[in-house]
Design an enzyme around this catalytic site. Structure first.
Site, PDB file in Angstrom:
ATOM      1  N   HIS A 115      -9.526   0.712   5.476  1.00  0.00           N
ATOM      2  CA  HIS A 115      -8.194   0.938   6.057  1.00  0.00           C
ATOM      3  C   HIS A 115      -8.339   1.867   7.260  1.00  0.00           C
ATOM      4  CE1 HIS A 115      -4.077   2.291   6.549  1.00  0.00           C
ATOM      5  NE2 HIS A 115      -3.705   1.222   5.866  1.00  0.00           N
ATOM      6  N   GLU A 154      -6.686   4.282   8.296  1.00  0.00           N
ATOM      7  CA  GLU A 154      -6.519   5.721   8.019  1.00  0.00           C
ATOM      8  C   GLU A 154      -7.812   6.304   7.450  1.00  0.00           C
ATOM      9  OE1 GLU A 154      -2.877   5.494   5.741  1.00  0.00           O
ATOM     10  OE2 GLU A 154      -1.797   4.952   7.562  1.00  0.00           O
ATOM     11  N   LYS A 175       0.067   4.226  -0.116  1.00  0.00           N
ATOM     12  CA  LYS A 175      -0.619   5.381   0.505  1.00  0.00           C
ATOM     13  C   LYS A 175      -0.491   6.602  -0.422  1.00  0.00           C
ATOM     14  CE  LYS A 175       0.514   3.441   4.953  1.00  0.00           C
ATOM     15  NZ  LYS A 175       0.278   3.541   6.366  1.00  0.00           N
ATOM     16  N   GLY A 197       2.859  -1.154   4.265  1.00  0.00           N
ATOM     17  CA  GLY A 197       2.765   0.259   3.913  1.00  0.00           C
ATOM     18  C   GLY A 197       4.136   0.818   3.589  1.00  0.00           C
ATOM     19  N   GLY A 198       4.726   1.518   4.565  1.00  0.00           N
ATOM     20  CA  GLY A 198       5.991   2.224   4.366  1.00  0.00           C
ATOM     21  C   GLY A 198       7.067   1.405   3.665  1.00  0.00           C
ATOM     22  N   SER A 234       3.822  -2.134  10.219  1.00  0.00           N
ATOM     23  CA  SER A 234       5.277  -2.044  10.304  1.00  0.00           C
ATOM     24  C   SER A 234       5.984  -3.346   9.927  1.00  0.00           C
ATOM     25  CB  SER A 234       5.711  -1.562  11.693  1.00  0.00           C
ATOM     26  OG  SER A 234       5.202  -0.258  11.942  1.00  0.00           O
ATOM     27  N   ASN A 237       0.860  -1.186   0.000  1.00  0.00           N
ATOM     28  CA  ASN A 237       0.000   0.000   0.000  1.00  0.00           C
ATOM     29  C   ASN A 237       0.900   1.240   0.000  1.00  0.00           C
ATOM     30  OD1 ASN A 237      -1.827   2.032   0.543  1.00  0.00           O
ATOM     31  ND2 ASN A 237      -2.173   1.422   2.677  1.00  0.00           N
ATOM     32  N   GLU A 288      -4.810  -5.388  10.969  1.00  0.00           N
ATOM     33  CA  GLU A 288      -3.856  -4.288  11.070  1.00  0.00           C
ATOM     34  C   GLU A 288      -4.076  -3.547  12.385  1.00  0.00           C
ATOM     35  OE1 GLU A 288      -2.160  -3.057   7.068  1.00  0.00           O
ATOM     36  OE2 GLU A 288      -3.928  -1.832   7.403  1.00  0.00           O
ATOM     37  N   GLY A 331       2.603   2.277  10.690  1.00  0.00           N
ATOM     38  CA  GLY A 331       3.459   3.438  10.485  1.00  0.00           C
ATOM     39  C   GLY A 331       4.187   3.890  11.741  1.00  0.00           C
TER      40      GLY A 331
END
Ligand code: PEP
Length: 258
Positions: A99, A101, A14, A238-239, A217, A12, A171, A177
């Site tokens: 999600h 977020e 983002k 993600g990141g 993470s 993802n 998640e 994150g």
């Protein structure tokens, strides 16, 4: 008894990566994943980079595309929204739904998550339904109640066949994150709970086939141990998915041992 489930690793991006940045990313990522088999790979760029990614990937079977969000409506006066048919037109196969977020920053409720899920299923987009508790909820020992509430809110009333199309991503919000990761044991416990609940809704046999991803993470350093847990069927990253080499290492960690 163990049930072999093909692992799935999704990245993802983002709100990162422009349309022009996606080509060099894909060049490296495709090279790094060329020899990896028996794993499903899904890239989830922002909407504006999907067309470019789709053009580059062509009909490639190996790397599929997903979207980060989608309107519950098919078309009409919904300024700023993107519909399922628009995504299908770009050969998108997966869509993130709920999600954290989107729930936290954009006020998405279980009811909206459910509407999106139903639209995705009707449009032959495979939903990746994200669920997870906050730190306060975990500290109060409420994580299972929260997971059950989110799963019920999204899935109750769907047919077992519909539920079998849904991929769930656990998640924990406190791990997204933040650099904090659930321990493999904490994640496994949550995944087993989710599988049991899917069993109550859709029957044990479908639940045993369902893929449940872990997200929060995930890095090349912790991916293997997390994905070796019996009920963890892949990762939503993600990141760490923004680095094509590092993300390819995570994909490699999901491939079966020779
Ligand atoms: C995510 O956005 O779904 C996620 C898991 O992010 P990160 O890997 O950066 O924690």
């Amino acid at each position: 008894m163990s049930f072999p489930r093909k692992k799935l690793v999704a990245g993802n991006f983002k709100m990162n990566m422009t349309s022009s940045e996606v080509a060099p990313y894909l060049e490296v990522f495709r090279q790094e994943t060329e020899k990896l088999n028996d794993v499903d790979i899904v890239l989830i760029p922002p909407f504006t980079a999907i067309a470019k990614a789709s053009e580059i990937l062509g009909g490639a079977q190996k790397i599929r595309l997903g979207a980060q969000n989608m309107s519950p409506e098919a078309k009409g006066a919904y300024t700023g929204e993107i519909s399922a048919p628009m995504l299908r037109d770009l050969f998108v196969r997966y869509v993130l739904v709920g999600h954290s977020e989107r729930r936290r920053l954009f006020g998405e409720t279980d009811e909206l998550v459910r509407r999106k899920l139903v639209t995705a299923l009707a449009s032959e987009l495979r939903p990746i339904l994200c669920v997870g508790e906050t730190l306060e909820e975990r500290q109060a020992g409420q994580e299972k109640a929260i997971l059950e509430g989110q799963l019920r809110g999204a899935l109750e009333g769907l047919t077992p066949d519909q539920i079998s199309e849904v991929i769930v991503a656990y998640e924990p919000v406190w791990a997204i994150g933040t650099g904090l990761t659930a321990t493999p044991e904490q994640a496994q416990e949550a995944h087993l709970f989710i599988r049991d609940y899917l069993g109550k809704l859709a029957g044990t046999s479908l639940a045993n086939k369902a893929r449940i991803l872990y997200g929060g993470s995930v890095t090349p350093a912790n991916a293997k141990e997390l994905m070796s847990q019996p009920d963890i069927d892949g990762a939503l990253v993600g990141g760490a998915s923004l680095d094509p080499r590092g993300f390819a290492e995570i994909v490699a960690a999901a491939t079966p041992e020779e």
